[in-house]
Scaffold this active site. Sequence first.
Site, PDB file in Angstrom:
ATOM      1  N   HIS A 101      27.357  17.535  -6.286  1.00 48.40           N
ATOM      2  CA  HIS A 101      27.902  18.198  -5.078  1.00 48.40           C
ATOM      3  C   HIS A 101      26.810  18.825  -4.216  1.00 48.40           C
ATOM      4  O   HIS A 101      25.919  19.118  -4.667  1.00 48.40           O
ATOM      5  CB  HIS A 101      29.191  19.101  -5.498  1.00 48.40           C
ATOM      6  CG  HIS A 101      28.741  20.218  -6.122  1.00 48.40           C
ATOM      7  ND1 HIS A 101      28.319  20.423  -7.275  1.00 48.40           N
ATOM      8  CD2 HIS A 101      28.495  21.521  -5.661  1.00 48.40           C
ATOM      9  CE1 HIS A 101      27.969  21.636  -7.632  1.00 48.40           C
ATOM     10  NE2 HIS A 101      27.955  22.302  -6.629  1.00 48.40           N
ATOM     11  N   ASP A 103      27.077  22.366  -1.621  1.00 45.22           N
ATOM     12  CA  ASP A 103      28.095  23.575  -1.531  1.00 45.22           C
ATOM     13  C   ASP A 103      28.823  23.346  -0.129  1.00 45.22           C
ATOM     14  O   ASP A 103      28.357  23.288   0.781  1.00 45.22           O
ATOM     15  CB  ASP A 103      27.150  24.821  -1.848  1.00 45.22           C
ATOM     16  CG  ASP A 103      26.613  24.741  -3.290  1.00 45.22           C
ATOM     17  OD1 ASP A 103      27.424  24.432  -4.154  1.00 45.22           O
ATOM     18  OD2 ASP A 103      25.556  25.441  -3.377  1.00 45.22           O
ATOM     19  N   HIS A 260      23.299  18.674  -6.282  1.00 45.84           N
ATOM     20  CA  HIS A 260      23.009  19.373  -7.613  1.00 45.84           C
ATOM     21  C   HIS A 260      24.129  19.190  -8.413  1.00 45.84           C
ATOM     22  O   HIS A 260      25.422  18.829  -8.123  1.00 45.84           O
ATOM     23  CB  HIS A 260      22.602  20.835  -7.409  1.00 45.84           C
ATOM     24  CG  HIS A 260      23.692  21.479  -6.634  1.00 45.84           C
ATOM     25  ND1 HIS A 260      24.084  21.731  -5.366  1.00 45.84           N
ATOM     26  CD2 HIS A 260      24.392  22.565  -7.071  1.00 45.84           C
ATOM     27  CE1 HIS A 260      24.840  22.542  -5.142  1.00 45.84           C
ATOM     28  NE2 HIS A 260      25.019  23.242  -6.264  1.00 45.84           N
ATOM     29  N   ARG A 275      25.218  33.886  -7.203  1.00 38.96           N
ATOM     30  CA  ARG A 275      24.833  32.954  -6.199  1.00 38.96           C
ATOM     31  C   ARG A 275      24.968  33.676  -4.763  1.00 38.96           C
ATOM     32  O   ARG A 275      25.990  34.119  -4.367  1.00 38.96           O
ATOM     33  CB  ARG A 275      25.500  31.618  -6.087  1.00 38.96           C
ATOM     34  CG  ARG A 275      25.092  30.487  -5.172  1.00 38.96           C
ATOM     35  CD  ARG A 275      25.848  29.226  -5.442  1.00 38.96           C
ATOM     36  NE  ARG A 275      26.806  29.157  -4.206  1.00 38.96           N
ATOM     37  CZ  ARG A 275      27.522  28.180  -4.221  1.00 38.96           C
ATOM     38  NH1 ARG A 275      27.792  27.264  -5.363  1.00 38.96           N
ATOM     39  NH2 ARG A 275      28.619  28.040  -3.347  1.00 38.96           N
TER      40      ARG A 275
END
Length: 284
Positions: A101, A103, A260, A275
Amino acid sequence: MTYEHIEVKPIAGALGAEIEGVDLSEDIGNAVFSEIQQALHENLVIFFRDQDLTPDEHKDFGRRFGTLNIHPQYVPLDGHPEILPVLKEPEDTLNIGASWHTDVSFLEQPSMGSILYAHEVPRAGGDTMFANQYLAYESLSEGMREMLADMTAVHSDRVLSNPSSAANRNEGRSTLIREEAMTDEEIVNEHPIVRTHVETGRKCLYVNRAFTTRFSGMTEEESKPLLEFLYAHAARPEFTCRFRWEKHSVAFWDNRCTQHYALNDYPGQRRAMHRVTVNGERPV
Ligand code: SIN
């Protein structure tokens, strides 16, 4: 490009480089900042080892690249709405990000990049894989590139917000979806399948298995065969690199031209990351 302030060491043929000679907890000057930016554009994902970052320092580094995203679904770190805890406890069965995917591609202005900082990592396992979407685009046949040139696709957050699947995920996972985000109302946006990176001017493939649901103007059934081909093509091994985390490693990836995948291969062990997600622009 040659670098005067940092060392840039590629880790694979397709993408990814380790950066040495910089302490991200410090207020980095403009010269170092522009070399980091250059390294990101050339390598698509960059890694730093042995960094010691407080949540505020982590956010300050992210803010050098843009405004910070507050994730529409996940519960943030206490006192830090811009930090998403990416946490898997030993008893958890699920992690976040275990499919290819990019983000928050369902937003109207999806993320430019994400900066993930490792607080605790498994003895082995829990690596993250990245795939170069410029290469994915450039290696398609001319016929396919022409066909995709003017097509757009629908991206939705339903995999995260759908009440029954979100609740099920919260059972097996410590990164939680907020109750109020579990709603039948989807965040839906359409983006070009081939986007042009605003900084490098290069074209890349921009569809992903987690959030792309169909081609605009087509049903999901009609879209599925070609989307399945593109998902498989986008993650061909020769377009990828794999990062082995250590405590206090940082990965910074460009969400516009990469995908990723977070491996879930460390049952019974803890992995704890933070994150910070930097906002981007509407894809063109
Ligand atoms: C993510 O998808 O942002 C999580 C990546 C990871 O945990 O390695």
